[in-house]
Motif scaffolding. Sequence first.
Motif, PDB file in Angstrom:
ATOM      1  N   LEU A  39      25.878  74.195  49.748  1.00 25.12           N
ATOM      2  CA  LEU A  39      26.259  72.814  50.051  1.00 25.12           C
ATOM      3  C   LEU A  39      27.734  72.582  49.741  1.00 25.12           C
ATOM      4  CD1 LEU A  39      23.167  70.912  48.657  1.00 25.12           C
ATOM      5  CD2 LEU A  39      23.629  71.613  51.006  1.00 25.12           C
ATOM      6  N   LYS A  40      28.302  71.583  50.422  1.00 27.07           N
ATOM      7  CA  LYS A  40      29.702  71.222  50.263  1.00 27.07           C
ATOM      8  C   LYS A  40      29.786  69.761  49.845  1.00 27.07           C
ATOM      9  CE  LYS A  40      30.661  74.111  54.250  1.00 27.07           C
ATOM     10  NZ  LYS A  40      31.624  75.091  53.868  1.00 27.07           N
ATOM     11  N   PHE A  41      30.871  69.397  49.165  1.00 20.83           N
ATOM     12  CA  PHE A  41      31.074  68.022  48.725  1.00 20.83           C
ATOM     13  C   PHE A  41      31.875  67.264  49.774  1.00 20.83           C
ATOM     14  CE2 PHE A  41      33.259  64.641  46.441  1.00 20.83           C
ATOM     15  CZ  PHE A  41      32.216  64.079  45.744  1.00 20.83           C
ATOM     16  N   ALA A  42      31.323  66.159  50.296  1.00 19.05           N
ATOM     17  CA  ALA A  42      32.016  65.340  51.297  1.00 19.05           C
ATOM     18  C   ALA A  42      31.623  63.883  51.103  1.00 19.05           C
ATOM     19  CB  ALA A  42      31.651  65.791  52.705  1.00 19.05           C
ATOM     20  N   ALA A  43      32.623  63.036  50.959  1.00 19.46           N
ATOM     21  CA  ALA A  43      32.416  61.581  50.879  1.00 19.46           C
ATOM     22  C   ALA A  43      31.402  61.197  49.803  1.00 19.46           C
ATOM     23  CB  ALA A  43      31.990  61.040  52.238  1.00 19.46           C
ATOM     24  N   GLY A  44      31.446  61.870  48.665  1.00 23.53           N
ATOM     25  CA  GLY A  44      30.584  61.513  47.544  1.00 23.53           C
ATOM     26  C   GLY A  44      29.187  62.077  47.598  1.00 23.53           C
ATOM     27  N   ALA A  45      28.923  63.013  48.494  1.00 19.27           N
ATOM     28  CA  ALA A  45      27.589  63.582  48.614  1.00 19.27           C
ATOM     29  C   ALA A  45      27.657  65.073  48.915  1.00 19.27           C
ATOM     30  CB  ALA A  45      26.828  62.871  49.728  1.00 19.27           C
ATOM     31  N   CYS A  46      26.565  65.757  48.663  1.00 20.20           N
ATOM     32  CA  CYS A  46      26.458  67.174  49.007  1.00 20.20           C
ATOM     33  C   CYS A  46      25.865  67.280  50.411  1.00 20.20           C
ATOM     34  CB  CYS A  46      25.563  67.892  48.010  1.00 20.20           C
ATOM     35  SG  CYS A  46      26.258  67.944  46.357  1.00 20.20           S
TER      36      CYS A  46
END
Length: 68
Positions: A39-46
């Motif tokens: 998973l990647k971190f984007a806009a405060g979410a995974c």
Amino acid sequence: MLRLVALGIILAAAATILVVALRPPLLRAQEDTYCRPPLKFAAGACVARCPAGYEDRGQTCVFRSLSR
């Protein structure tokens, strides 16, 4: 009295600048370790993949302005 007020304003501005200057590296360090692979971190979410408008940078997705 006026000198004390001016000194207070200067100290408050210096403290604000210091907090802003030190905060981004701490947030980036947190974001890099926030999500477990794959998973990647984007806009405060995974997320599994970067959403539209975000650039893939490994473990994080960085927002790219679409107006450029």
